[in-house]
Design a protein around this motif. Structure first.
Motif, PDB file in Angstrom:
ATOM      1  N   CYS A   1       0.771  -1.243   0.000  1.00  0.00           N
ATOM      2  CA  CYS A   1       0.000   0.000   0.000  1.00  0.00           C
ATOM      3  C   CYS A   1       0.806   1.300   0.000  1.00  0.00           C
ATOM      4  O   CYS A   1       0.514   2.203  -0.799  1.00  0.00           O
ATOM      5  CB  CYS A   1      -0.904   0.056   1.241  1.00  0.00           C
ATOM      6  N   VAL A   2       1.761   1.419   0.924  1.00  0.00           N
ATOM      7  CA  VAL A   2       2.276   2.742   1.286  1.00  0.00           C
ATOM      8  C   VAL A   2       3.339   3.180   0.268  1.00  0.00           C
ATOM      9  O   VAL A   2       4.523   3.266   0.574  1.00  0.00           O
ATOM     10  CB  VAL A   2       2.816   2.753   2.731  1.00  0.00           C
ATOM     11  N   ASN A   3       2.887   3.465  -0.933  1.00  0.00           N
ATOM     12  CA  ASN A   3       3.810   3.688  -2.052  1.00  0.00           C
ATOM     13  C   ASN A   3       4.664   4.933  -1.894  1.00  0.00           C
ATOM     14  O   ASN A   3       5.849   4.927  -2.232  1.00  0.00           O
ATOM     15  CB  ASN A   3       3.025   3.741  -3.366  1.00  0.00           C
ATOM     16  N   ILE A   4       4.105   6.017  -1.384  1.00  0.00           N
ATOM     17  CA  ILE A   4       4.878   7.265  -1.270  1.00  0.00           C
ATOM     18  C   ILE A   4       5.655   7.343   0.036  1.00  0.00           C
ATOM     19  O   ILE A   4       6.349   8.332   0.289  1.00  0.00           O
ATOM     20  CB  ILE A   4       3.968   8.505  -1.403  1.00  0.00           C
ATOM     21  N   GLY A   5       5.564   6.310   0.870  1.00  0.00           N
ATOM     22  CA  GLY A   5       6.246   6.316   2.159  1.00  0.00           C
ATOM     23  C   GLY A   5       5.364   6.863   3.273  1.00  0.00           C
ATOM     24  O   GLY A   5       4.332   7.507   3.024  1.00  0.00           O
ATOM     25  N   TYR A   6       5.802   6.621   4.489  1.00  0.00           N
ATOM     26  CA  TYR A   6       5.012   6.962   5.670  1.00  0.00           C
ATOM     27  C   TYR A   6       5.180   8.430   6.078  1.00  0.00           C
ATOM     28  O   TYR A   6       6.198   9.062   5.810  1.00  0.00           O
ATOM     29  CB  TYR A   6       5.443   6.088   6.849  1.00  0.00           C
ATOM     30  N   ALA A   7       4.134   8.919   6.740  1.00  0.00           N
ATOM     31  CA  ALA A   7       4.160  10.191   7.482  1.00  0.00           C
ATOM     32  C   ALA A   7       4.525  11.384   6.613  1.00  0.00           C
ATOM     33  O   ALA A   7       5.285  12.263   7.032  1.00  0.00           O
ATOM     34  CB  ALA A   7       5.118  10.085   8.675  1.00  0.00           C
ATOM     35  N   ARG A   8       3.947  11.452   5.410  1.00  0.00           N
ATOM     36  CA  ARG A   8       4.186  12.603   4.540  1.00  0.00           C
ATOM     37  C   ARG A   8       3.357  13.787   5.042  1.00  0.00           C
ATOM     38  O   ARG A   8       2.122  13.739   5.087  1.00  0.00           O
ATOM     39  CB  ARG A   8       3.810  12.270   3.091  1.00  0.00           C
TER      40      ARG A   8
ATOM     41  N   GLU B   1       7.470  13.822  -8.028  1.00  0.00           N
ATOM     42  CA  GLU B   1       8.734  13.202  -7.639  1.00  0.00           C
ATOM     43  C   GLU B   1       9.172  12.089  -8.599  1.00  0.00           C
ATOM     44  O   GLU B   1      10.190  11.444  -8.368  1.00  0.00           O
ATOM     45  CB  GLU B   1       8.608  12.652  -6.216  1.00  0.00           C
ATOM     46  N   ASN B   2       8.395  11.901  -9.650  1.00  0.00           N
ATOM     47  CA  ASN B   2       8.699  10.866 -10.654  1.00  0.00           C
ATOM     48  C   ASN B   2       8.980   9.526  -9.986  1.00  0.00           C
ATOM     49  O   ASN B   2       9.987   8.859 -10.255  1.00  0.00           O
ATOM     50  CB  ASN B   2       9.890  11.276 -11.526  1.00  0.00           C
ATOM     51  N   LEU B   3       8.078   9.120  -9.110  1.00  0.00           N
ATOM     52  CA  LEU B   3       8.269   7.856  -8.409  1.00  0.00           C
ATOM     53  C   LEU B   3       8.239   6.665  -9.363  1.00  0.00           C
ATOM     54  O   LEU B   3       8.919   5.659  -9.123  1.00  0.00           O
ATOM     55  CB  LEU B   3       7.211   7.685  -7.320  1.00  0.00           C
ATOM     56  N   CYS B   4       7.471   6.760 -10.447  1.00  0.00           N
ATOM     57  CA  CYS B   4       7.467   5.657 -11.409  1.00  0.00           C
ATOM     58  C   CYS B   4       8.848   5.509 -12.050  1.00  0.00           C
ATOM     59  O   CYS B   4       9.347   4.389 -12.227  1.00  0.00           O
ATOM     60  CB  CYS B   4       6.402   5.887 -12.481  1.00  0.00           C
ATOM     61  N   GLY B   5       9.483   6.621 -12.382  1.00  0.00           N
ATOM     62  CA  GLY B   5      10.837   6.568 -12.922  1.00  0.00           C
ATOM     63  C   GLY B   5      11.823   6.008 -11.909  1.00  0.00           C
ATOM     64  O   GLY B   5      12.727   5.236 -12.247  1.00  0.00           O
TER      65      GLY B   5
ATOM     66  N   MET C   1       6.798 -19.277   1.287  1.00  0.00           N
ATOM     67  CA  MET C   1       7.315 -18.137   0.532  1.00  0.00           C
ATOM     68  C   MET C   1       7.449 -16.903   1.418  1.00  0.00           C
ATOM     69  O   MET C   1       6.862 -16.834   2.494  1.00  0.00           O
ATOM     70  CB  MET C   1       6.387 -17.824  -0.649  1.00  0.00           C
ATOM     71  N   ASN C   2       8.218 -15.936   0.926  1.00  0.00           N
ATOM     72  CA  ASN C   2       8.285 -14.612   1.551  1.00  0.00           C
ATOM     73  C   ASN C   2       8.119 -13.562   0.467  1.00  0.00           C
ATOM     74  O   ASN C   2       8.789 -13.611  -0.573  1.00  0.00           O
ATOM     75  CB  ASN C   2       9.613 -14.414   2.279  1.00  0.00           C
ATOM     76  N   VAL C   3       7.218 -12.628   0.723  1.00  0.00           N
ATOM     77  CA  VAL C   3       6.857 -11.615  -0.265  1.00  0.00           C
ATOM     78  C   VAL C   3       7.387 -10.256   0.165  1.00  0.00           C
ATOM     79  O   VAL C   3       7.365  -9.909   1.354  1.00  0.00           O
ATOM     80  CB  VAL C   3       5.326 -11.580  -0.457  1.00  0.00           C
ATOM     81  N   LEU C   4       7.822  -9.471  -0.826  1.00  0.00           N
ATOM     82  CA  LEU C   4       8.395  -8.147  -0.588  1.00  0.00           C
ATOM     83  C   LEU C   4       7.682  -7.129  -1.466  1.00  0.00           C
ATOM     84  O   LEU C   4       7.628  -7.277  -2.688  1.00  0.00           O
ATOM     85  CB  LEU C   4       9.895  -8.165  -0.900  1.00  0.00           C
ATOM     86  N   SER C   5       7.133  -6.107  -0.818  1.00  0.00           N
ATOM     87  CA  SER C   5       6.421  -5.050  -1.547  1.00  0.00           C
ATOM     88  C   SER C   5       6.624  -3.724  -0.818  1.00  0.00           C
ATOM     89  O   SER C   5       5.686  -3.147  -0.298  1.00  0.00           O
ATOM     90  CB  SER C   5       4.925  -5.379  -1.631  1.00  0.00           C
ATOM     91  N   PRO C   6       7.862  -3.239  -0.773  1.00  0.00           N
ATOM     92  CA  PRO C   6       8.195  -2.083   0.069  1.00  0.00           C
ATOM     93  C   PRO C   6       7.658  -0.769  -0.486  1.00  0.00           C
ATOM     94  O   PRO C   6       7.214  -0.704  -1.644  1.00  0.00           O
ATOM     95  CB  PRO C   6       9.730  -2.091   0.045  1.00  0.00           C
ATOM     96  N   PRO C   7       7.690   0.299   0.310  1.00  0.00           N
ATOM     97  CA  PRO C   7       7.396   1.627  -0.227  1.00  0.00           C
ATOM     98  C   PRO C   7       8.282   1.928  -1.439  1.00  0.00           C
ATOM     99  O   PRO C   7       9.407   1.418  -1.548  1.00  0.00           O
ATOM    100  CB  PRO C   7       7.717   2.565   0.941  1.00  0.00           C
ATOM    101  N   LEU C   8       7.782   2.747  -2.332  1.00  0.00           N
ATOM    102  CA  LEU C   8       8.487   3.017  -3.591  1.00  0.00           C
ATOM    103  C   LEU C   8       9.645   3.990  -3.415  1.00  0.00           C
ATOM    104  O   LEU C   8      10.345   4.290  -4.392  1.00  0.00           O
ATOM    105  CB  LEU C   8       7.510   3.565  -4.628  1.00  0.00           C
ATOM    106  N   THR C   9       9.863   4.461  -2.208  1.00  0.00           N
ATOM    107  CA  THR C   9      10.907   5.450  -1.941  1.00  0.00           C
ATOM    108  C   THR C   9      12.217   4.817  -1.483  1.00  0.00           C
ATOM    109  O   THR C   9      13.117   5.514  -1.012  1.00  0.00           O
ATOM    110  CB  THR C   9      10.415   6.452  -0.879  1.00  0.00           C
TER     111      THR C   9
END
Length: 464
Positions: A63-70, A349-353, A426-434
Motif C-alpha cells: 500500500c504505502v507507495n509514497i512512504g510513511y508520514a508525509r 517526484e517521478n516515483l514511477c521513474g 514463501m516470503n513476499v516483498l512489496s516495500p514503499p516506492l521510496t
C-alpha cells in the motif's frame, strides 16, 4: 520510552488481544502472543510500541507507495476535513475531490476507460465490477451471461463475491464461496511448469484452458474473466510473455469482458501508474484499483469502466428506474483528496521513474540469494517480489508445512529490523516506492542472514 508509556502500550496490546478480530488471524498462536503494536513511522520505517525501528519490506500491505508520514498528505487530508468532510454522492451531489480524482484516473487509465465508480477498497471494487457486469449484460438482453472465470492462486478480495473469485484455496477453508457462479482455471506459474516444457508451450496451454472452460460453460453463460497483471497474494506469479494478450484475444472472441485487477500493480509498484497497457500491452474492459491509490493513507477503491460499458449502463432501463448500486462512502471527499494529493506527489517526484531504476536494482540484488540452499525461485518485477523456499532445488519439492519456513524467515528478519511477509513456504516483498540503494542492500543482507539461520534450524530439526 517512559515507564508510563510502556504501561500504556501494554494496555493497548491487551485491549487488542481481548477485543480486535484481525484479518487472517492464526488463532493457534494469537491468543497467547497477541499483536505487535506499531506506534510511529517515517518514510520506509515503522516503530513498534517499544520504540524499535523496522524497515517495512511490505509497504503496510502493498500500500504505502509514497512512504510513511508525509506532511503534505496530512495537510491535504486536514484541509479537506475543514472544508467538507463528507457528503452523500447518491443521486446528483458530488464534491470537488471526487470529481477531480475521477478525471485524473480517466486521464491515466489506458484506452477509453474513462468512467470511475468509487468504493472503500479492492474487495469492494471487484464486487462492484461483478454487479455492473451483470447489469450491463442484462441491459443488452444477454441475461444468461453471468458466470465469472478466474485463476487458481489469483487473489481478488475477501468479501463474499471477491473471495469466491479468489482462487487461493487455503483462504476458503471453513468458509463458503459461490461455486456455481465462479469457476477457476489453473495457475500460470512458470516455475511449476512440467519439466522440459517451453515457456511458449506452457503459455499456449494455459490460454487454451481458458477457451476450453468458456466452451464448457457456454459462451452465452460467461460474463467476465478476472486477472491480476501479476498475481500477488498467490505467490507473485509473473505469467509468460504474451499471456495477457492471448487471454484478451480469447475473451474478445467469445464476448467475455476482461477485468484487470490492479489493486496491487497500479500506482507505481511496477513503475507505471497502471500496468495493464504499459507493462503488458493490453487495454482491458475494466480496471479495479485501491491500495496505492491513496498509498494507504485512507481507504479508497475504484472500478474504472470503459466508455463502451458506460454507454450501456447509463441508459435508463425502464421509466422511473435508476442505477441502484453504491455505498454510503462512495466518493468520500477526504479519501478522494488523499488520492489527488497522492498522485500529485508521485508525478512531481517521478516515483514511477525511480521504481524503474531502483526496482531493477532490487530484482538484481534479490536474485543473488539464489545461491542459498533452500531458495528455489526469486521472482517478480520491480517492487513486487517473492522468494520461494524449497527442500530440493532439483525436484522443487516443498519443505514440510509443519516447519513454517516462511514464518521462520520472517521472524528472523523482524528480529534484525526488517518486516517481510510470510506466505506458507514463501516470503513476499512489496516495500514503499521510496527505497534507496542503501535500503535495498540492508534488506538483501538481512534476508540472506535470516535464510541461512533458518536453514541451519531446519537441518537440526530434520526437515532438510
Amino acid at each position: 520510552m517512559s515507564e508510563q508509556q510502556k504501561i500504556d502500550m501494554q494496555t493497548v496490546w491487551q485491549q487488542d488481544k481481548d477485543h480486535y478480530i484481525h484479518p487472517w488471524t492464526d488463532f493457534s498462536t494469537f491468543k497467547e502472543t497477541g499483536s505487535m503494536v506499531l506506534a510511529d513511522s517515517d518514510n520506509v520505517h515503522v516503530k513498534d510500541g517499544d520504540g524499535r525501528e523496522y524497515l517495512d519490506g511490505i509497504g503496510g500491505l502493498w500500500c504505502v507507495n509514497i512512504g510513511y508520514a508525509r506532511e503534505e498528505m496530512a495537510e491535504a487530508i486536514a484541509d479537506q476535513i475543514r472544508q467538507i468532510p463528507y457528503y452523500s454522492s447518491f443521486g446528483h451531489h458530488t464534491t470537488v475531490p471526487a470529481a477531480k480524482l475521477a478525471a485524473k484516473l480517466a486521464e491515466l487509465a489506458p484506452g477509453n476507460l474513462n468512467h470511475v465508480f468509487y468504493g472503500c477498497g479492492g474487495s469492494v471494487a471487484n464486487d462492484t465490477a461483478v454487479r455492473i457486469i451483470h447489469f450491463y449484460f442484462n441491459q443488452l438482453g444477454q441475461k444468461t451471461k453471468k458466470k465469472i472465470i478466474s485463476r487458481i492462486d489469483g487473489y481478488h478480495g475477501s468479501t463474499y463475491m471477491a473471495m469466491s473469485i479468489t482462487g487461493v484455496k487455503f483462504d476458503h477453508i471453513g468458509f463458503d464461496i459461490d461455486e456455481q457462479l465462479v469457476h477457476h482455471i489453473s495457475c500460470p506459474n512458470p516455475y511449476r511448469r512440467p519439466e522440459g516444457q517451453s515457456l511458449e508451450d506452457f503459455c499456449d496451454e494455459k490460454v487454451q484452458e481458458l477457451e476450453d472452460k468458456i466452451l464448457e460453460l457456454g459462451a452465452d453463460n460467461v460474463a467476465a474473466f478476472f486477472a491480476e497483471p501479476i498475481m500477488g497474494a498467490g505467490g507473485v506469479i509473473v505469467q509468460p510473455d504474451g499471456y495477457h494478450k492471448k487471454i484478451l484475444a480469447v475473451c474478445r472472441k467469445y464476448g467475455v469482458l476482461y477485468v484487470s485487477d490492479e489493486v496491487v500493480t497500479a500506482f507505481g509498484r511496477l513503475g507505471h501508474m497502471f500496468a495493464s497497457e504499459d507493462e503488458f500491452g493490453i487495454v482491458p474492459d475494466i480496471i479495479t484499483c485501491a491500495k496505492g491509490l491513496t498509498s494507504g493513507y485512507l481507504p479508497l477503491g475504484a472500478t474504472i469502466l470503459s466508455s463502451d460499458i458506460y454507454d450501456v449502463i447509463s441508459k435508463p432501463q425502464a421509466d422511473g428506474a435508476i442505477f441502484t448500486h453504491g455505498y454510503t462512502y462512495s466518493g468520500h471527499p477526504v479519501s478522494c483528496a488523499a488520492g489527488v494529493k497522492n498522485i500529485e506527489i508521485m508525478e512531481r517526484e517521478n516515483l514511477c521513474g525511480h521504481v524503474q531504476e531502483m526496482g531493477a536494482y532490487f530484482e538484481q540484488q534479490l536474485k543473488t540469494l539464489s545461491d542459498l540452499q533452500i531458495v528455489g525461485d526469486v521472482r517478480g518485477r520491480k517492487f513486487m517480489m517473492c522468494i520461494e523456499n524449497v527442500a530440493n532445488k532439483d525436484t522443487k519439492e516443498l519443505i514440510s508445512p509443519e516447519a513454517k519456513v516462511g514464518n521462520r524467515i520472517a521472524d528472523h528478519c523482524q528480529a534484525r529490523g526488517l518486516i517481510v511477509r510470510p506466505l506458507a513456504h514463501m516470503n513476499v516483498l512489496s516495500p514503499p516506492l521510496t527505497l534507496t540503494r542503501e535500503h535495498v542492500d540492508f534488506m538483501v543482507a538481512t534476508l540472506r542472514e535470516s535464510i541461512e539461520v533458518t536453514t541451519a534450524e531446519l537441518k537440526a530439526e530434520g526437515y532438510l
